[in-house]
Design an enzyme around this catalytic site. Structure first.
Site, PDB file in Angstrom:
ATOM      1  N   ASP A 166       0.822  -1.164  -0.012  1.00 52.55           N
ATOM      2  CA  ASP A 166       0.167  -0.067  -0.060  1.00 52.55           C
ATOM      3  C   ASP A 166       0.970   1.196   0.055  1.00 52.55           C
ATOM      4  O   ASP A 166       0.523   2.305  -0.738  1.00 52.55           O
ATOM      5  CB  ASP A 166      -0.797   0.013   1.184  1.00 52.55           C
ATOM      6  CG  ASP A 166      -1.568  -1.104   1.769  1.00 52.55           C
ATOM      7  OD1 ASP A 166      -1.156  -2.307   1.196  1.00 52.55           O
ATOM      8  OD2 ASP A 166      -2.395  -1.147   2.484  1.00 52.55           O
ATOM      9  N   GLU A 181      -7.576 -10.417  -3.083  1.00 51.15           N
ATOM     10  CA  GLU A 181      -7.098 -11.621  -2.102  1.00 51.15           C
ATOM     11  C   GLU A 181      -8.352 -12.650  -2.388  1.00 51.15           C
ATOM     12  O   GLU A 181      -8.279 -13.455  -1.349  1.00 51.15           O
ATOM     13  CB  GLU A 181      -6.927 -10.919  -0.856  1.00 51.15           C
ATOM     14  CG  GLU A 181      -5.535 -10.101  -0.702  1.00 51.15           C
ATOM     15  CD  GLU A 181      -5.197  -9.610   0.512  1.00 51.15           C
ATOM     16  OE1 GLU A 181      -5.962  -9.956   1.356  1.00 51.15           O
ATOM     17  OE2 GLU A 181      -4.372  -9.083   0.459  1.00 51.15           O
ATOM     18  N   LYS A 196     -12.028  -8.655  -4.492  1.00 51.99           N
ATOM     19  CA  LYS A 196     -11.924  -8.126  -3.149  1.00 51.99           C
ATOM     20  C   LYS A 196     -11.906  -6.527  -3.621  1.00 51.99           C
ATOM     21  O   LYS A 196     -12.448  -5.822  -2.790  1.00 51.99           O
ATOM     22  CB  LYS A 196     -11.023  -8.518  -2.166  1.00 51.99           C
ATOM     23  CG  LYS A 196     -11.140  -7.800  -0.730  1.00 51.99           C
ATOM     24  CD  LYS A 196      -9.805  -8.484   0.170  1.00 51.99           C
ATOM     25  CE  LYS A 196      -9.838  -7.854   1.491  1.00 51.99           C
ATOM     26  NZ  LYS A 196      -8.631  -8.364   1.965  1.00 51.99           N
ATOM     27  N   GLN A 197     -11.206  -6.351  -4.469  1.00 46.83           N
ATOM     28  CA  GLN A 197     -10.730  -4.992  -4.905  1.00 46.83           C
ATOM     29  C   GLN A 197     -10.438  -4.788  -6.220  1.00 46.83           C
ATOM     30  O   GLN A 197     -10.306  -5.859  -7.082  1.00 46.83           O
ATOM     31  CB  GLN A 197      -9.662  -4.590  -3.982  1.00 46.83           C
ATOM     32  CG  GLN A 197      -8.426  -5.340  -4.272  1.00 46.83           C
ATOM     33  CD  GLN A 197      -7.661  -5.519  -3.208  1.00 46.83           C
ATOM     34  OE1 GLN A 197      -7.774  -6.621  -2.305  1.00 46.83           O
ATOM     35  NE2 GLN A 197      -6.420  -4.916  -2.719  1.00 46.83           N
TER      36      GLN A 197
END
Lengths: 751, 751
Positions: free
Chosen positions: B344, B474, B582-583
């Site tokens: 991140d 993930e 998830k993203q």
């Protein structure tokens, strides 16, 4: 020596087999403890040195375990919550010998061992020394009760050596000190279970009672130790005077109670009136029956002949017979793999019992029926709304695998159990079991697959797929459409229809009681027909999964012995990204479903997968042996077979100390029967083909189909089948359909 | 209030921003502790209630951690061996107040809070009560040293309320009791680190020294607490008489030493002569500079305007500045995710620093250079012979992820770090850093990819693939050819050539020193050109990986709030077998490489992946916002942006108590700059496109390209760019290439 037995009206001639120190790999105590362990399905006694061995561990009770929370560095929803670990219970063989003045005899040397595979009696010779260097001779005989499966007997014969004075002999079960749970970094080893609450007392002067309550699993067991007549009343202190230069024999017996599931101790004191002799008789008659049903002899190779007898002996010692237990990965010979039951039972060990001792096979399958409620719950935990998912490794039915990529993701266990139920029925015709237990297992596993699978449209065709699964090959994880898994799931669907027909034939209304409607059966058939089976048109072979064949091969410079087994040298991520298999995977399906592929394709597949398989699993070589035999390569079959037939006797994997490789024991039987003799059952008809390798003069074995007991004898020249007992039947020998009756044996002369 | 600043020769007008209790989600103490936490990159102080709060936890030092063995239910070779957990250190804010007769004031109520985002001063009001119900008023002001980053100051002002007698005020750092490590079942939370060895003494009557040595990680820190003049000498007991009805102010300061890596305590007592005022001045001047460089204002939406200032304030508080630390997932505001640094930092937070405060960006990248040796070692542990693999989560550079499918398998972190190095250079032109550190990072990561990847021939073409990897998403693990991973690895290869050219331009012999030969550069180019990028011709979109698009979609009835986030309700195996993300994953690559695809394809991909993304990760919505803006859908961009811009202020994920979502703070800046203003850098030229949503009247921000500081102002009508400082430069505004100098602003009137 040759013995004559009368059994079921037939006289059988059986040779003796003895395993001695000359027949085993090393003299390391922990190895010998495993190899010479005794068991009876209920409990096992490792062959600890009675003087210097470990008095606080040596006894294992099938299904007696402790639980502990599993700690995850990073947990997630649905993970197995508790470990289940078979308890290492105190050694029953330990003996304390001192001089009358109190000098202890503390060291001993094992000079001879003889395990009689016909009678189940283990005889050992020790030279025992005191700290002053005085020596005596000790002969130890021990035997398991077999029909009397709570009992075990031992006799110690003491004789003068350099010491010929008076001795005090005492015997009791040791109470262990507190200890912590210990997890091992080697996944093949066990964790040590926490010590349970142990309490001991003497309800009679000659009788030690030993109560064991687990702290968390809610189980309890009572063990008793006593002397046998005529020395009763002198358990803890018995005086022996060697001055008469006579050997003195002392006999003891132990009673290992059944496992209580509610943490309560059975207050009833068992009868303790066995002599060593009565237990020996019980054992011998039990083994006679076992051998009469399942004798396998190999002429022309004494070492192998002994090994196969040993393997079957240990397989029988390990198998739970009470319907609440199964066969642990290490049997009752060691606590490796924590005493867990895996798919190995159904796929590698159960066939031997199905074909030779169906009562035990039934009990093993009954265990799976008993844990069906836990399997249903597990399916819910995995987000699947219908059906049941059996735990990958378990004792109590709950998942105990702490690493789901090579555990829970091996969904194929569901289809493996269903396959075993189907094969049990096909062989025995036991429709009662199907009606009471078996059909429910098959239905619930089929429901699981139906809900778990996914439709995928490819080139206008709808195919039913199984995604993110791990097949038998644990070096490849979380892949899509593992061939073995898909093929077995397809079979699972087919079994619903097959057994539904059998049930409906007996009682047309029976199916409704399971909630099965005709439309459901049609749907299972549709699913069976739609299951996708990956195939590589490039290689013209079945593909292990959607991506296996396109991965790079494992580097050859990492294939040398110092890199093996890969799992002890490489991170799973490293292994997973290569085209490398721990064991037979697609080939395992080929073995199970011989009609699926042509000989030419089988040969291509064999050659291909042989090139990418390390055989790091003990489940691998037997399957390679069987298929090589089937392909007409008996020499290759022989080589693979010989690598495993004596696996524990040569300590091939260097971890026999942790326990025997039970699946391999079963696999060695399979290699002989399904491999060298090409045996399989198709629609109830046995098929036999002679693939005997030239190294063996003759292979003879017994096998049971329904009520019929056959003896098959293969030599280079002939294939002979005799009906020893039961009704006549049809069979196919070397491609010819024959009728076998009591008058004439079927004998086919090979070309 | 509006303040005028003089900075770098320019006068800047900045509005005031204050965060108060009215601006935050709840009044739960642990939530407020996070939201009003102060930090300076070196350490953070959670806003514990000074009377009733938790005196043994509240201070976090960047990079000060304890290790413990990670316990695996089933371990394997190469697993992360030790956890690393940031230490929860004693609260510096705690104060003890009693009456002179010893009645303690034990409860308190927080009545007002004011965090001044311009000065960094936190002011709080409490009503404090004794057990007898007597009350006093307490005002607490606290501030971090910023250039004096070892210091922190606090002042307490006591005033009479229902009680107006004499008080005894004492202050000291509490010594914690022994406690066990505790692991949490929620992977997003932290484990509690074991309590370190703490020792306290008073080297001067007014000065408490507090020595902390970790038990296993080998670190040590010394903290000091003292009163500031004029009350020196009375730290532990200071008498205040409220009878005069005047407020009484007591000021204290703390010194938090640097982390010693060799478990030794620095014997030198620091100067403790700051007053609260001097620390306030230090803080204010630091923040003036930060804002002057990175001010972002949003006209027409006061709530949002405050939020974005808050986000940048916290981002700055969290960033390590010493080259040995980075930005933890929760910054210094809480111990969630154990204080670990993830990818991140590079992908979500670093851009803000690269474009506004490159000195800090450099220090953050320097941290990655410092841990390059550990990354090299990690590559070896993963069976890769060359190059470096950065740990997925770490403090000390070693892998601390205990779940490799969503940890170590995210190899993309290597390329993420390389990308950040490249972007840092492209923006700053800092070739010194590349020469000293950056090129080695890029070379070692490229070497890793070269060794890790595998050639695969398909339809006669050789493609370079990356197998068994996990991408940013993930919810999909251990797949082949994750698009994002492959695209980033390709870029990683390209960066070698790009930076090699820059280095060679400065010094033609420089490359040889890295062992890089011309043939190597050709090989990296060949690899870059050969990396396989999965594409679905059916959907005409880039495919997330080889199998993602053919999995079934997550059932819609499990998409409702009670099932979210999926990771807290479903076993990973359940999630992995569905097509659910998830993203942002493939879309993250699309955002990073705008030239890769046409607008039409971007729209298709966006629509497709939006349909299968849960946004259960806080890293997701900002990317969806940016791409929506780029696609000309500012309203959708606005909705995604607003869901995250105030994430912690509204406690969107219900876990802000564990710490702020630092990546999301960075993402909110990205959404404004790269989204609404369409900013990106291409070959050193800034591109700006006005995508302002109608809900905002005007967006104004500052950004730095090389030595040039720009101010960009977007409104519905115009896009205006002004050169505040530094040399003139070219830029592309709404598709027109323009030259920006000090005389005239570039102003483009939008259609």
């Amino acid at each position: 020596m040759t013995r004559l037995y009368l059994w079921g009206g037939i006289t059988l001639t059986l040779h003796d087999y003895h395993l001695t120190l000359n027949d085993v790999a090393t003299d390391k105590p922990e190895y010998l403890e495993t190899v010479f362990s005794l068991g009876n399905g209920h409990f096992g006694v490792r062959a600890n040195d009675p003087i210097s061995g470990n008095p606080i561990a040596g006894t294992l009770i099938n299904g007696f375990y402790e639980v502990a929370p599993i700690s995850y560095g990073e947990g997630a929803v649905g993970y197995a919550k508790q470990s289940q670990t078979i308890l290492n219970l105190p050694d029953l063989r330990h003996l304390t010998i001192t001089t009358v003045s109190g000098h202890p005899f503390t060291t001993s040397q094992r000079t001879a061992v003889n395990l009689d595979l016909r009678t189940g009696t283990l005889t050992e010779q020790y030279q025992v020394s005191s700290q002053q260097g005085e020596t005596i001779q000790l002969t130890v005989k021990s035997v398991m009760g077999q029909t009397q499966a709570n009992y075990w007997g031992i006799s110690y014969t003491l004789a003068a050596d350099s010491y010929n004075g008076a001795l005090v002999v005492s015997k009791s079960i040791a109470v262990p000190a507190e200890a912590e749970d210990i997890a091992s970094a080697d996944p093949r080893k066990t964790r040590m279970a926490g010590i349970p609450d142990c309490k001991t007392d003497f309800p009679a002067p000659d009788l030690q009672r030993y109560q064991i309550k687990t702290k968390r699993s809610g189980q309890a067991v009572t063990m008793y130790l006593g002397m046998t007549a005529p020395q009763r009343g002198t358990l803890l202190k018995y005086r022996v005077d060697l001055g008469d230069n006579q050997p003195h024999t002392l006999s003891y017996q132990a009673y290992v109670g059944n496992v209580s599931a509610n943490n309560t101790i059975d207050p009833i004191i068992p009868t303790m009136d066995h002599t060593f002799k009565t237990l020996e008789v019980d054992s011998q008659s039990y083994w006679e029956k076992v051998w009469a049903q399942s004798e396998v002899t190999v002429d022309g190779h004494a070492e192998l002949d002994l090994a196969i007898h040993y393997n079957l002996f240990q397989l029988n010692q390990a198998a739970g017979r009470d319907g609440r237990t199964a066969i642990a990965a290490k049997g009752l010979s060691g606590s490796g793999y924590e005493g867990h039951y895996f798919w190995d039972t159904e796929m590698y060990m159960l066939p031997y019992f199905i074909y030779t001792n169906p009562q035990i096979a039934r009990q093993l399958l009954l265990y799976r029926y008993q844990i069906l409620p836990q399997a249903k719950q597990r399916a819910r935990q995995l987000g699947v709304e219908h059906g049941a998912l059996y735990a990958w490794r378990t004792i109590n039915g709950e998942e105990a695998s702490a690493f789901f990529p090579a555990g829970t993701a091996q969904y194929h266990i569901d289809a493996d159990i269903a396959y075993a139920v189907g094969k049990y029925y096909e062989t025995t015709g036991d429709l009662d079991f199907i009606e009471q237990c078996g059909f429910e297992i098959i239905l619930e596993t089929a429901k699981f697959w139906a809900d778990f699978g996914a439709w995928h449209q490819v080139d206008g065709q709808q195919r039913f797929e199984f995604l993110t699964v791990t097949g038998p090959d644990e070096y490849t994880a979380l892949v899509n459409n593992n061939y073995y898994t898909n093929r077995m799931a397809k079979h699972n669907f087919e079994l619903v229809g097959y057994l539904a027909r059998k049930l409906a034939e007996r009682d047309p209304n029976r199916l409704a009681a399971y909630g099965v409607k005709p439309a459901d059966l049609a749907q299972y058939k549709h699913l069976a027909d739609s299951v996708y089976l990956p195939y590589s048109s490039d290689q013209q072979i079945n593909a292990q999964d959607d991506s296996f064949l396109s991965k790079p091969r494992w580097p050859s410079d990492r294939m040398t012995p110092e890199h093996m087994p890969l799992l002890l040298h490489y991170h799973p991520l490293t292994i997973y990204r290569y085209q490398v298999a721990k064991q037979a995977d697609t080939l395992l399906a080929d073995y199970l479903f011989p009609a699926d592929l042509t000989l030419a394709q089988l040969k291509r597949e064999y050659q291909y997968y042989e090139g990418v398989t390390t055989h790091d699993s003990s489940l691998s070589r037997s399957i390679f042996s069987i298929l090589a035999a089937r392909m007409g390569e008996p020499e290759k079959a022989y080589r693979y077979f010989m690598d495993t037939a004596r696996m524990d006797l040569v300590d091939l994997q260097k971890n026999t100390a942790d326990g025997l490789h039970l699946a391999n024991l079963g696999g060695s039987w399979l290699a002989l029967i399904a491999g060298f003799s090409g045996f399989y059952l198709k629609d109830g008809v046995p098929f036999i083909s002679n693939h005997l390798p030239k190294e063996l003069n003759q292979l003879t074995y017994r096998i049971r189909i329904g009520e019929s007991l056959l003896e098959v004898a293969l030599s280079a020249q002939t294939t002979k089948v005799q009906l020893l007992d039961g009704p006549m039947l049809q069979l196919n020998v070397n491609g010819q359909l024959q009728t076998l009756d009591h008058e004439t044996a079927v004998a086919v002369t090979d070309d």
